[in-house]
Scaffold this motif. Structure first.
Motif, PDB file in Angstrom:
ATOM      1  N   ILE A   1      35.644 -40.439 -56.581  1.00 32.58           N
ATOM      2  CA  ILE A   1      35.070 -39.818 -57.447  1.00 32.58           C
ATOM      3  C   ILE A   1      33.838 -39.275 -57.212  1.00 32.58           C
ATOM      4  N   ARG A   2      33.688 -37.898 -57.788  1.00 32.50           N
ATOM      5  CA  ARG A   2      32.542 -37.228 -57.330  1.00 32.50           C
ATOM      6  C   ARG A   2      31.716 -36.573 -58.421  1.00 32.50           C
TER       7      ARG A   2
ATOM      8  N   GLU B   1      18.793 -37.537 -64.241  1.00 35.29           N
ATOM      9  CA  GLU B   1      17.559 -37.075 -63.281  1.00 35.29           C
ATOM     10  C   GLU B   1      17.915 -36.422 -62.292  1.00 35.29           C
ATOM     11  N   GLY B   2      19.133 -35.912 -61.867  1.00 31.51           N
ATOM     12  CA  GLY B   2      19.576 -35.221 -60.883  1.00 31.51           C
ATOM     13  C   GLY B   2      19.699 -35.725 -59.659  1.00 31.51           C
ATOM     14  N   THR B   3      19.688 -37.074 -59.416  1.00 33.22           N
ATOM     15  CA  THR B   3      19.458 -37.783 -58.165  1.00 33.22           C
ATOM     16  C   THR B   3      20.910 -37.377 -57.048  1.00 33.22           C
ATOM     17  N   PHE B   4      21.702 -37.099 -57.757  1.00 31.44           N
ATOM     18  CA  PHE B   4      22.957 -36.689 -56.948  1.00 31.44           C
ATOM     19  C   PHE B   4      23.091 -35.231 -56.986  1.00 31.44           C
ATOM     20  N   ASP B   5      23.671 -34.611 -55.739  1.00 31.53           N
ATOM     21  CA  ASP B   5      24.001 -33.374 -55.468  1.00 31.53           C
ATOM     22  C   ASP B   5      25.474 -33.059 -56.140  1.00 31.53           C
TER      23      ASP B   5
ATOM     24  N   VAL C   1      30.523 -37.140 -53.295  1.00 35.15           N
ATOM     25  CA  VAL C   1      31.464 -38.165 -53.431  1.00 35.15           C
ATOM     26  C   VAL C   1      30.738 -39.643 -53.802  1.00 35.15           C
ATOM     27  N   LEU C   2      31.106 -40.399 -54.798  1.00 42.73           N
ATOM     28  CA  LEU C   2      30.581 -41.315 -55.007  1.00 42.73           C
ATOM     29  C   LEU C   2      31.495 -42.637 -54.574  1.00 42.73           C
TER      30      LEU C   2
ATOM     31  N   SER D   1      24.738 -31.924 -67.076  1.00 43.26           N
ATOM     32  CA  SER D   1      23.492 -31.049 -66.667  1.00 43.26           C
ATOM     33  C   SER D   1      22.863 -31.305 -65.433  1.00 43.26           C
ATOM     34  N   GLY D   2      22.769 -32.889 -65.001  1.00 45.75           N
ATOM     35  CA  GLY D   2      22.196 -33.145 -64.073  1.00 45.75           C
ATOM     36  C   GLY D   2      22.195 -32.385 -62.759  1.00 45.75           C
ATOM     37  N   PRO D   3      23.324 -32.193 -62.116  1.00 48.22           N
ATOM     38  CA  PRO D   3      23.706 -31.529 -61.059  1.00 48.22           C
ATOM     39  C   PRO D   3      22.836 -29.985 -61.134  1.00 48.22           C
ATOM     40  N   PHE D   4      23.124 -29.270 -62.208  1.00 45.82           N
ATOM     41  CA  PHE D   4      22.434 -28.140 -62.428  1.00 45.82           C
ATOM     42  C   PHE D   4      20.965 -28.091 -62.358  1.00 45.82           C
ATOM     43  N   ILE D   5      20.518 -29.236 -63.137  1.00 47.98           N
ATOM     44  CA  ILE D   5      18.780 -29.163 -63.107  1.00 47.98           C
ATOM     45  C   ILE D   5      18.515 -29.576 -61.836  1.00 47.98           C
ATOM     46  N   ARG D   6      19.163 -30.595 -60.924  1.00 43.95           N
ATOM     47  CA  ARG D   6      18.641 -30.728 -59.723  1.00 43.95           C
ATOM     48  C   ARG D   6      18.631 -29.468 -58.803  1.00 43.95           C
ATOM     49  N   ALA D   7      19.707 -28.738 -58.836  1.00 45.79           N
ATOM     50  CA  ALA D   7      19.829 -27.395 -58.177  1.00 45.79           C
ATOM     51  C   ALA D   7      18.688 -26.608 -58.499  1.00 45.79           C
ATOM     52  N   ALA D   8      18.248 -26.422 -59.899  1.00 44.06           N
ATOM     53  CA  ALA D   8      16.999 -25.289 -60.187  1.00 44.06           C
ATOM     54  C   ALA D   8      15.885 -25.937 -59.801  1.00 44.06           C
ATOM     55  N   ALA D   9      15.806 -27.120 -59.703  1.00 44.30           N
ATOM     56  CA  ALA D   9      14.237 -27.614 -59.341  1.00 44.30           C
ATOM     57  C   ALA D   9      14.344 -27.409 -57.780  1.00 44.30           C
ATOM     58  N   GLU D  10      15.541 -27.302 -57.088  1.00 45.80           N
ATOM     59  CA  GLU D  10      15.073 -26.866 -55.663  1.00 45.80           C
ATOM     60  C   GLU D  10      15.014 -25.634 -55.453  1.00 45.80           C
ATOM     61  N   ILE D  11      15.254 -24.757 -56.226  1.00 45.92           N
ATOM     62  CA  ILE D  11      14.862 -23.222 -55.933  1.00 45.92           C
ATOM     63  C   ILE D  11      13.832 -22.640 -56.784  1.00 45.92           C
ATOM     64  N   TYR D  12      13.241 -23.782 -57.720  1.00 39.77           N
ATOM     65  CA  TYR D  12      12.332 -23.116 -58.507  1.00 39.77           C
ATOM     66  C   TYR D  12      10.869 -22.812 -57.657  1.00 39.77           C
TER      67      TYR D  12
END
Length: 251
Positions: A95-96, A49-53, A57-58, A186-197
């Protein structure tokens, strides 16, 4: 008579291990696995769900405190996600979430379009009216959410439900795990796309979802494959246009 007694004793001895071992099924080992499963599923869902950027780092201790569990199941879950390429291990043993790079973007987008498009094509020959109605219900709910400017997490949940309803219909035990792995990456990509959509392309958030539903209703595998590919590439194309990527050398 001695032979019968010996046989009886032998039967008792053969049965004994089963009687002794059966209580082990309810010992803490099962409980530990349950905690691991819960931790793994929570992290997996958050990544999808793209919770993480990207690049976040986790830390094991932080995740354990957040989930209110011990560090052992967290360490095991993170290790499994590293092996699935959803996370990456660094030299300092931290881990990141993987960084956004153009090479990784292109590879993930290409793989997703190929595999998910094929799953949709297979589903077009197998989907029934009940499954089509469910896809329409999910898409209509997604539209209502977008009208209220819902959270990224809510949008991601509807998007996930829509796509996997299709992929489960395909019924492929080979393709589904591959798709799940690609969604993790794909999660980080989808999160980034949602932020600039910003909707500049003039299409609604569910435009391609409705095209997918129409293709499935017509039992048209080629149209289903194209519509899924267009839906996937919409987010990745947005990143290609808007985000600067560091120069990379292709292996």
């Amino acid at each position: 008579m001695p032979t019968q007694c010996a046989d009886a004793k032998t039967e008792d001895l053969e049965a004994a291990p089963a009687l002794v071992a059966s209580p082990l099924a309810i010992l803490p080992r099962i409980a530990r696995e349950t905690v691991f499963d819960r931790v793994y599923e929570a992290l997996r869902r958050s990544l999808i769900e793209g919770t993480f950027d990207a690049g976040e780092v986790l830390r094991i201790q932080d995740v354990a405190q957040r989930l209110e569990v011990s560090t052992m199941p967290v360490r095991e879950a993170l290790g499994r996600l590293v092996s699935e390429r959803a996370l990456e291990a660094l030299p300092n043993r931290s881990i990141r979430v993987p960084l956004l790079t153009r090479l990784r973007l292109d590879e993930v987008a290409h793989a997703r379009a190929l595999v998910e498009g094929e799953a949709a094509a297979i589903a077009s020959a197998r989907i029934d009216r009940a499954a089509l109605d469910e896809l329409k219900r999910i898409t209509e709910a997604y539209d209502r959410l977008m009208a209220k400017v819902g959270s990224h997490s809510d949008r991601a949940a509807y998007n996930h439900a829509f796509h996997f309803a299709i992929y489960r219909t395909a019924g492929s035990s080979v393709l589904l795990p591959i798709i799940e792995s690609l969604w993790l990456q794909s999660g980080p990509f989808i999160r980034a796309a949602a932020e600039i959509y910003d909707g500049d392309d003039g299409l609604s958030a569910t435009h391609h979802h409705w095209q997918i539903v129409e293709a499935l209703e017509r039992a048209d595998p080629d149209a289903a494959r194209r519509a899924v590919g267009a839906d996937i590439n919409r987010a990745f194309d947005l990143l290609r246009e808007r985000l600067p990527f560091p120069e990379e050398s292709r292996p």
